[in-house]
Design a protein around this motif. Structure first.
Motif, PDB file in Angstrom:
ATOM      1  N   ARG A   1       0.841  -1.215  -0.098  1.00 35.36           N
ATOM      2  CA  ARG A   1       0.003   0.070  -0.084  1.00 35.36           C
ATOM      3  C   ARG A   1       0.864   1.237  -0.022  1.00 35.36           C
ATOM      4  O   ARG A   1       0.441   2.300  -0.598  1.00 35.36           O
ATOM      5  CB  ARG A   1      -0.832   0.080   1.207  1.00 35.36           C
ATOM      6  CG  ARG A   1      -2.144   0.801   1.111  1.00 35.36           C
ATOM      7  CD  ARG A   1      -3.101   0.612   2.384  1.00 35.36           C
ATOM      8  NE  ARG A   1      -3.665  -0.421   2.480  1.00 35.36           N
ATOM      9  CZ  ARG A   1      -4.599  -1.186   1.583  1.00 35.36           C
ATOM     10  NH1 ARG A   1      -5.098  -0.354   0.857  1.00 35.36           N
ATOM     11  NH2 ARG A   1      -4.896  -2.430   1.865  1.00 35.36           N
ATOM     12  N   ALA A   2       2.055   1.101   0.898  1.00 39.45           N
ATOM     13  CA  ALA A   2       2.779   2.395   0.810  1.00 39.45           C
ATOM     14  C   ALA A   2       3.671   2.367  -0.561  1.00 39.45           C
ATOM     15  O   ALA A   2       3.894   3.393  -0.883  1.00 39.45           O
ATOM     16  CB  ALA A   2       3.778   2.260   1.906  1.00 39.45           C
ATOM     17  N   TRP A   3       4.165   1.215  -1.180  1.00 42.75           N
ATOM     18  CA  TRP A   3       5.033   1.296  -2.296  1.00 42.75           C
ATOM     19  C   TRP A   3       4.448   1.515  -3.516  1.00 42.75           C
ATOM     20  O   TRP A   3       4.865   2.283  -4.390  1.00 42.75           O
ATOM     21  CB  TRP A   3       5.828   0.050  -2.388  1.00 42.75           C
ATOM     22  CG  TRP A   3       7.160   0.008  -1.607  1.00 42.75           C
ATOM     23  CD1 TRP A   3       7.268  -0.153  -0.273  1.00 42.75           C
ATOM     24  CD2 TRP A   3       8.258   0.565  -1.875  1.00 42.75           C
ATOM     25  NE1 TRP A   3       8.710  -0.289  -0.098  1.00 42.75           N
ATOM     26  CE2 TRP A   3       9.301   0.481  -0.996  1.00 42.75           C
ATOM     27  CE3 TRP A   3       8.692   1.267  -3.338  1.00 42.75           C
ATOM     28  CZ2 TRP A   3      10.597   0.945  -1.039  1.00 42.75           C
ATOM     29  CZ3 TRP A   3      10.064   1.470  -3.444  1.00 42.75           C
ATOM     30  CH2 TRP A   3      10.947   1.532  -2.401  1.00 42.75           C
ATOM     31  N   LEU A   4       3.397   0.881  -3.714  1.00 43.40           N
ATOM     32  CA  LEU A   4       2.627   0.941  -5.097  1.00 43.40           C
ATOM     33  C   LEU A   4       2.366   2.512  -5.682  1.00 43.40           C
ATOM     34  O   LEU A   4       2.505   2.795  -7.043  1.00 43.40           O
ATOM     35  CB  LEU A   4       1.274   0.263  -5.544  1.00 43.40           C
ATOM     36  CG  LEU A   4       1.605  -1.225  -4.968  1.00 43.40           C
ATOM     37  CD1 LEU A   4       0.093  -1.976  -4.958  1.00 43.40           C
ATOM     38  CD2 LEU A   4       2.247  -1.720  -6.137  1.00 43.40           C
ATOM     39  N   PRO A   5       1.843   3.314  -5.131  1.00 43.26           N
ATOM     40  CA  PRO A   5       1.938   4.833  -5.574  1.00 43.26           C
ATOM     41  C   PRO A   5       3.201   5.269  -6.230  1.00 43.26           C
ATOM     42  O   PRO A   5       2.804   6.277  -7.123  1.00 43.26           O
ATOM     43  CB  PRO A   5       1.394   5.742  -4.430  1.00 43.26           C
ATOM     44  CG  PRO A   5       0.781   4.776  -3.347  1.00 43.26           C
ATOM     45  CD  PRO A   5       1.532   3.345  -3.657  1.00 43.26           C
ATOM     46  N   SER A   6       4.258   5.081  -5.436  1.00 42.84           N
ATOM     47  CA  SER A   6       5.435   5.536  -6.105  1.00 42.84           C
ATOM     48  C   SER A   6       5.826   4.517  -7.401  1.00 42.84           C
ATOM     49  O   SER A   6       6.833   4.909  -8.159  1.00 42.84           O
ATOM     50  CB  SER A   6       6.616   5.502  -5.161  1.00 42.84           C
ATOM     51  OG  SER A   6       6.945   4.141  -4.590  1.00 42.84           O
ATOM     52  N   LEU A   7       5.225   3.474  -7.679  1.00 45.23           N
ATOM     53  CA  LEU A   7       5.759   2.670  -8.843  1.00 45.23           C
ATOM     54  C   LEU A   7       4.777   2.575 -10.052  1.00 45.23           C
ATOM     55  O   LEU A   7       5.276   2.464 -10.941  1.00 45.23           O
ATOM     56  CB  LEU A   7       5.629   1.168  -8.270  1.00 45.23           C
ATOM     57  CG  LEU A   7       6.758   0.698  -7.278  1.00 45.23           C
ATOM     58  CD1 LEU A   7       6.334  -0.558  -6.807  1.00 45.23           C
ATOM     59  CD2 LEU A   7       8.202   0.915  -7.761  1.00 45.23           C
ATOM     60  N   VAL A   8       3.478   2.627  -9.650  1.00 47.06           N
ATOM     61  CA  VAL A   8       2.464   2.465 -10.698  1.00 47.06           C
ATOM     62  C   VAL A   8       1.410   3.632 -10.955  1.00 47.06           C
ATOM     63  O   VAL A   8       1.326   4.457  -9.985  1.00 47.06           O
ATOM     64  CB  VAL A   8       1.621   1.159 -10.778  1.00 47.06           C
ATOM     65  CG1 VAL A   8       2.783  -0.216 -10.866  1.00 47.06           C
ATOM     66  CG2 VAL A   8       0.942   1.105  -9.513  1.00 47.06           C
ATOM     67  N   ARG A   9       0.753   3.722 -11.858  1.00 50.31           N
ATOM     68  CA  ARG A   9      -0.085   4.676 -12.108  1.00 50.31           C
ATOM     69  C   ARG A   9      -1.241   4.302 -11.187  1.00 50.31           C
ATOM     70  O   ARG A   9      -1.689   3.353 -10.868  1.00 50.31           O
ATOM     71  CB  ARG A   9      -0.712   4.784 -13.732  1.00 50.31           C
ATOM     72  CG  ARG A   9       0.719   5.127 -14.793  1.00 50.31           C
ATOM     73  CD  ARG A   9       0.009   5.130 -15.976  1.00 50.31           C
ATOM     74  NE  ARG A   9       0.919   5.101 -17.011  1.00 50.31           N
ATOM     75  CZ  ARG A   9       1.629   6.232 -17.405  1.00 50.31           C
ATOM     76  NH1 ARG A   9       1.426   7.433 -16.704  1.00 50.31           N
ATOM     77  NH2 ARG A   9       2.443   6.208 -18.386  1.00 50.31           N
ATOM     78  N   PRO A  10      -1.827   5.635 -10.708  1.00 51.69           N
ATOM     79  CA  PRO A  10      -2.808   5.330  -9.578  1.00 51.69           C
ATOM     80  C   PRO A  10      -4.123   4.217 -10.134  1.00 51.69           C
ATOM     81  O   PRO A  10      -4.609   3.573  -9.412  1.00 51.69           O
ATOM     82  CB  PRO A  10      -3.609   6.819  -9.463  1.00 51.69           C
ATOM     83  CG  PRO A  10      -2.341   7.644  -9.981  1.00 51.69           C
ATOM     84  CD  PRO A  10      -1.667   6.933 -10.931  1.00 51.69           C
ATOM     85  N   GLU A  11      -4.510   4.375 -11.467  1.00 49.62           N
ATOM     86  CA  GLU A  11      -5.688   3.627 -11.736  1.00 49.62           C
ATOM     87  C   GLU A  11      -5.198   1.955 -11.700  1.00 49.62           C
ATOM     88  O   GLU A  11      -6.013   1.008 -11.529  1.00 49.62           O
ATOM     89  CB  GLU A  11      -6.255   4.089 -13.184  1.00 49.62           C
ATOM     90  CG  GLU A  11      -5.048   3.928 -14.286  1.00 49.62           C
ATOM     91  CD  GLU A  11      -4.187   5.169 -14.323  1.00 49.62           C
ATOM     92  OE1 GLU A  11      -3.483   5.264 -15.463  1.00 49.62           O
ATOM     93  OE2 GLU A  11      -4.201   6.048 -13.531  1.00 49.62           O
ATOM     94  N   ALA A  12      -3.937   1.869 -11.767  1.00 49.84           N
ATOM     95  CA  ALA A  12      -3.550   0.277 -11.816  1.00 49.84           C
ATOM     96  C   ALA A  12      -3.602  -0.132 -10.512  1.00 49.84           C
ATOM     97  O   ALA A  12      -4.014  -1.307 -10.353  1.00 49.84           O
ATOM     98  CB  ALA A  12      -2.227   0.387 -12.628  1.00 49.84           C
TER      99      ALA A  12
END
Length: 204
Positions: free
Chosen positions: A173-184
């Motif tokens: 939950r913490a890492w994904l916003p810095s890795l991928v586009r929000p919709e993904a």
């Protein structure tokens, strides 16, 4: 026989998880597997060799799981999330890999291989067009693996098994916003996959 070897690996994983490598004995493992100590030595020439085989099986299980998820056409980003749960979800391997002598001899090598697997999965995510353009897959893989190793180390002192899955979910939950586009990220299941909800056995 393959069945005896598999039974020994399952038994060894259980014993190593419960008492650790140093306190475990080959008598405990052979008794739990329902075989003689001689049968154990027919497959593994030492307790150390048996323990390495348990770690090898954990690594192969990750590779097999990734192949199954890909064959099921699971999105590569979901595969990445699920592999994180699987990596942290094996108590025996988690305990052994960061316990001497394995932490000195095997942890670096295996962590590097796991980093390459995460990097390759991030490349797959990029092919779907959802990885942020400024993300370097290798650098991101190193950071993700470092965070997952931290979860594994924390798990050594946790008393509730569910805490591990919750910590991995929080990590994603913490890492994904810095890795991928929000919709993904919004389409993902961040909790553990079905592969983490039962005991792992060799060759499953």
């Amino acid at each position: 026989m393959a069945e005896t070897r598999d039974a020994l690996l399952v038994a060894a994983a259980t014993v190593f998880e419960r008492v650790g490598y140093h306190r475990a004995t080959v008598d405990q493992v052979s008794e739990r597997a329902g075989v003689t100590k001689g049968a154990l030595y027919g497959h593994f020439d030492s307790k150390y060799a048996l323990a390495v085989a348990v770690l090898d099986e954990h690594e192969r299980a990750l590779v097999r799981a990734r192949a199954r998820m890909r064959m099921a056409h699971r999105h590569p980003l979901q595969v990445l999330v699920d592999l994180g749960h699987l990596y942290c979800g094996q108590p025996a391997a988690r305990r052994m890999l960061f316990e001497a002598p394995f932490c000195d001899e095997l942890a670096t090598e295996r962590t590097e291989r796991w980093t390459r697997m995460v990097r390759d999965q991030l490349h797959q995510v990029r092919t779907r067009g959802v990885l942020r353009p400024d993300v370097d897959p290798l650098d991101a893989a190193r950071r993700i693996v470092a965070a997952l190793v931290g979860v594994c180390l924390m798990a050594l002192v946790l008393t509730r098994p569910g805490d591990v899955a919750a910590r991995v979910e929080s990590l994603w939950r913490a890492w994904l916003p810095s890795l991928v586009r929000p919709e993904a990220a919004r389409t993902l299941r961040l909790g553990p996959p079905v592969e983490c909800r039962g005991p792992a056995h060799p060759r499953t």
